[in-house]
Motif scaffolding. Structure first.
Motif, PDB file in Angstrom:
ATOM      1  N   LYS A 198       0.689   5.582   8.753  1.00 21.09           N
ATOM      2  CA  LYS A 198       0.118   5.036   7.517  1.00 21.09           C
ATOM      3  C   LYS A 198       1.002   5.310   6.301  1.00 21.09           C
ATOM      4  O   LYS A 198       0.993   4.538   5.338  1.00 21.09           O
ATOM      5  CB  LYS A 198      -1.289   5.611   7.291  1.00 21.09           C
ATOM      6  CG  LYS A 198      -2.323   5.118   8.293  1.00 21.09           C
ATOM      7  CD  LYS A 198      -3.699   5.680   7.995  1.00 21.09           C
ATOM      8  CE  LYS A 198      -4.727   5.153   8.989  1.00 21.09           C
ATOM      9  NZ  LYS A 198      -4.468   5.624  10.378  1.00 21.09           N
ATOM     10  N   ARG A 199       1.751   6.405   6.328  1.00 16.93           N
ATOM     11  CA  ARG A 199       2.589   6.720   5.173  1.00 16.93           C
ATOM     12  C   ARG A 199       3.699   5.694   4.985  1.00 16.93           C
ATOM     13  O   ARG A 199       4.315   5.648   3.917  1.00 16.93           O
ATOM     14  CB  ARG A 199       3.173   8.132   5.309  1.00 16.93           C
ATOM     15  CG  ARG A 199       4.063   8.345   6.509  1.00 16.93           C
ATOM     16  CD  ARG A 199       4.564   9.798   6.587  1.00 16.93           C
ATOM     17  NE  ARG A 199       5.370  10.018   7.769  1.00 16.93           N
ATOM     18  CZ  ARG A 199       4.909  10.440   8.931  1.00 16.93           C
ATOM     19  NH1 ARG A 199       3.618  10.686   9.059  1.00 16.93           N
ATOM     20  NH2 ARG A 199       5.701  10.622   9.967  1.00 16.93           N
ATOM     21  N   CYS A 211       1.602   2.005   3.097  1.00 17.48           N
ATOM     22  CA  CYS A 211       0.590   2.284   2.081  1.00 17.48           C
ATOM     23  C   CYS A 211       1.216   2.235   0.695  1.00 17.48           C
ATOM     24  O   CYS A 211       2.431   2.100   0.543  1.00 17.48           O
ATOM     25  CB  CYS A 211      -0.047   3.656   2.318  1.00 17.48           C
ATOM     26  SG  CYS A 211       1.095   5.029   2.014  1.00 17.48           S
ATOM     27  N   TYR A 257       0.187  -7.070   0.466  1.00 12.07           N
ATOM     28  CA  TYR A 257      -0.310  -6.599   1.757  1.00 12.07           C
ATOM     29  C   TYR A 257      -0.910  -7.742   2.575  1.00 12.07           C
ATOM     30  O   TYR A 257      -0.759  -7.774   3.801  1.00 12.07           O
ATOM     31  CB  TYR A 257      -1.304  -5.451   1.559  1.00 12.07           C
ATOM     32  CG  TYR A 257      -0.577  -4.142   1.306  1.00 12.07           C
ATOM     33  CD1 TYR A 257      -0.288  -3.277   2.344  1.00 12.07           C
ATOM     34  CD2 TYR A 257      -0.129  -3.825   0.030  1.00 12.07           C
ATOM     35  CE1 TYR A 257       0.423  -2.099   2.124  1.00 12.07           C
ATOM     36  CE2 TYR A 257       0.583  -2.651  -0.204  1.00 12.07           C
ATOM     37  CZ  TYR A 257       0.863  -1.799   0.847  1.00 12.07           C
ATOM     38  OH  TYR A 257       1.578  -0.652   0.626  1.00 12.07           O
ATOM     39  N   ALA A 278      -4.102  -0.110   1.347  1.00  6.44           N
ATOM     40  CA  ALA A 278      -4.453   1.309   1.337  1.00  6.44           C
ATOM     41  C   ALA A 278      -3.596   2.042   0.322  1.00  6.44           C
ATOM     42  O   ALA A 278      -2.394   1.767   0.191  1.00  6.44           O
ATOM     43  CB  ALA A 278      -4.273   1.930   2.713  1.00  6.44           C
ATOM     44  N   ARG A 287      -2.377   5.848  -0.852  1.00  8.48           N
ATOM     45  CA  ARG A 287      -2.283   7.274  -0.496  1.00  8.48           C
ATOM     46  C   ARG A 287      -2.492   8.094  -1.774  1.00  8.48           C
ATOM     47  O   ARG A 287      -1.732   7.961  -2.731  1.00  8.48           O
ATOM     48  CB  ARG A 287      -0.923   7.557   0.135  1.00  8.48           C
ATOM     49  CG  ARG A 287      -0.705   9.004   0.556  1.00  8.48           C
ATOM     50  CD  ARG A 287       0.594   9.123   1.350  1.00  8.48           C
ATOM     51  NE  ARG A 287       0.966  10.505   1.595  1.00  8.48           N
ATOM     52  CZ  ARG A 287       1.755  11.222   0.800  1.00  8.48           C
ATOM     53  NH1 ARG A 287       2.280  10.668  -0.294  1.00  8.48           N
ATOM     54  NH2 ARG A 287       2.032  12.468   1.078  1.00  8.48           N
ATOM     55  N   TYR A 329      -6.249   8.768   2.140  1.00  7.41           N
ATOM     56  CA  TYR A 329      -6.059   7.359   1.830  1.00  7.41           C
ATOM     57  C   TYR A 329      -7.369   6.779   1.306  1.00  7.41           C
ATOM     58  O   TYR A 329      -8.457   7.167   1.735  1.00  7.41           O
ATOM     59  CB  TYR A 329      -5.618   6.581   3.079  1.00  7.41           C
ATOM     60  CG  TYR A 329      -4.275   7.040   3.625  1.00  7.41           C
ATOM     61  CD1 TYR A 329      -3.105   6.419   3.225  1.00  7.41           C
ATOM     62  CD2 TYR A 329      -4.194   8.084   4.538  1.00  7.41           C
ATOM     63  CE1 TYR A 329      -1.885   6.840   3.718  1.00  7.41           C
ATOM     64  CE2 TYR A 329      -2.979   8.512   5.023  1.00  7.41           C
ATOM     65  CZ  TYR A 329      -1.822   7.880   4.608  1.00  7.41           C
ATOM     66  OH  TYR A 329      -0.612   8.316   5.085  1.00  7.41           O
ATOM     67  N   SER A 384      -9.159   2.901   0.754  1.00 10.31           N
ATOM     68  CA  SER A 384      -9.008   1.505   1.123  1.00 10.31           C
ATOM     69  C   SER A 384     -10.343   0.788   0.968  1.00 10.31           C
ATOM     70  O   SER A 384     -11.400   1.385   1.195  1.00 10.31           O
ATOM     71  CB  SER A 384      -8.535   1.379   2.571  1.00 10.31           C
ATOM     72  OG  SER A 384      -8.473   0.023   2.977  1.00 10.31           O
TER      73      SER A 384
END
Length: 249
Positions: free
Chosen positions: A39-40, A43, A65, A73, A75, A241, A243
């Motif tokens: 995910k990093r 995001c 996105y 999302a 962070r 995160y 979202s």
């Protein structure tokens, strides 16, 4: 508590270590659009407070996105901007997902007799980690692309048994006197292989000039946290995160 300067250095080094080719800046926010599993690398990192109203900034990010076919999302870290970002996203009904703890080691002391590791090139490493995690071919390819083209040198390794069987694998990113450990995965869990791997990585990093270390671990992963505590890591800070999605996979 560790030196807050080390916590910030770990955050900045982590951003460099996880940088994919697909990233851009939108009014001070770093957006990452890798199709990988991490995910990093897919995001928003809200690094600076820009000039746009929050809703307009989020709308611009949403377009990027949506175009990439990725969920939106953000962070959220102790340094996210604006400073009340987490509260403002929560007020919009955005859910919180996947909290992670960053742990640091202020003084790296190498193991006197570390295990021998076998280096893996980026493609082989991504395939090995992906197989252990059940990642899709798309995610594996994105992982290989990201680590091969990161702004800091990639170094991934396998720990193997005497018969050549894979026991664990992991990656280290040495950035000056700071090393980050990533993707620590055991092929044979709860046998001490992850700890042997980490000790070997830290020894190798020390030989390359690293004197402090950091890593990221799920906030709910008590087993891994105990392992890292045995190695000398301590809690530095937590991120999560936000979202608008109902699930963030």
């Amino acid at each position: 508590m560790p030196d807050p300067t080390l916590a910030l250095r770990a955050e900045q080094a982590g951003l460099d270590a996880s940088a994919p080719p697909q990233q851009a800046d939108i009014d001070g926010w770093l957006i990452r659009l890798s199709p990988g599993k991490a995910k990093r690398s897919r995001c928003i990192n809200a690094l600076r407070a820009g000039s746009l109203p929050l809703d307009e900034l989020l709308a611009r990010c949403r377009q990027a996105y949506d175009a990439a076919g990725l969920p939106l999302a953000v962070r959220v870290t102790p340094w996210s901007q604006p400073v009340d970002l987490d509260a403002r996203l929560a007020a919009k009904g955005w859910g919180a997902f996947d909290a992670a703890d960053v742990m640091v080691m202020e003084s790296l002391r190498p193991d006197p007799a570390p295990a021998t590791l076998r280096p893996l090139d980026a493609a082989a490493y991504a395939a090995t980690v992906g197989a252990l995690r059940g990642s899709s071919p798309t995610a594996i390819a994105a992982h290989a692309e990201r680590i091969a083209h990161a702004p800091v040198r990639y170094q991934g390794f396998a720990l193997e048994g005497p018969d050549g069987r894979l026991l664990a694998c992991g990656q280290m990113v040495v950035d000056g006197d700071l090393v980050g450990l990533y993707d620590i995965v055991s092929a044979v869990p709860r046998q001490g292989h992850g700890e042997r791997l980490c000790r070997a990585l830290l020894s190798a990093a020390h030989a390359q000039g690293a004197r402090q270390a950091y890593l990221q671990v799920g906030s709910d992963n008590a087993v891994a946290q105990r392992l890292y505590a045995r190695l000398g890591f301590v809690f530095a800070y937590r991120y999560h995160y936000r979202s608008p999605e109902r699930e963030l996979t």
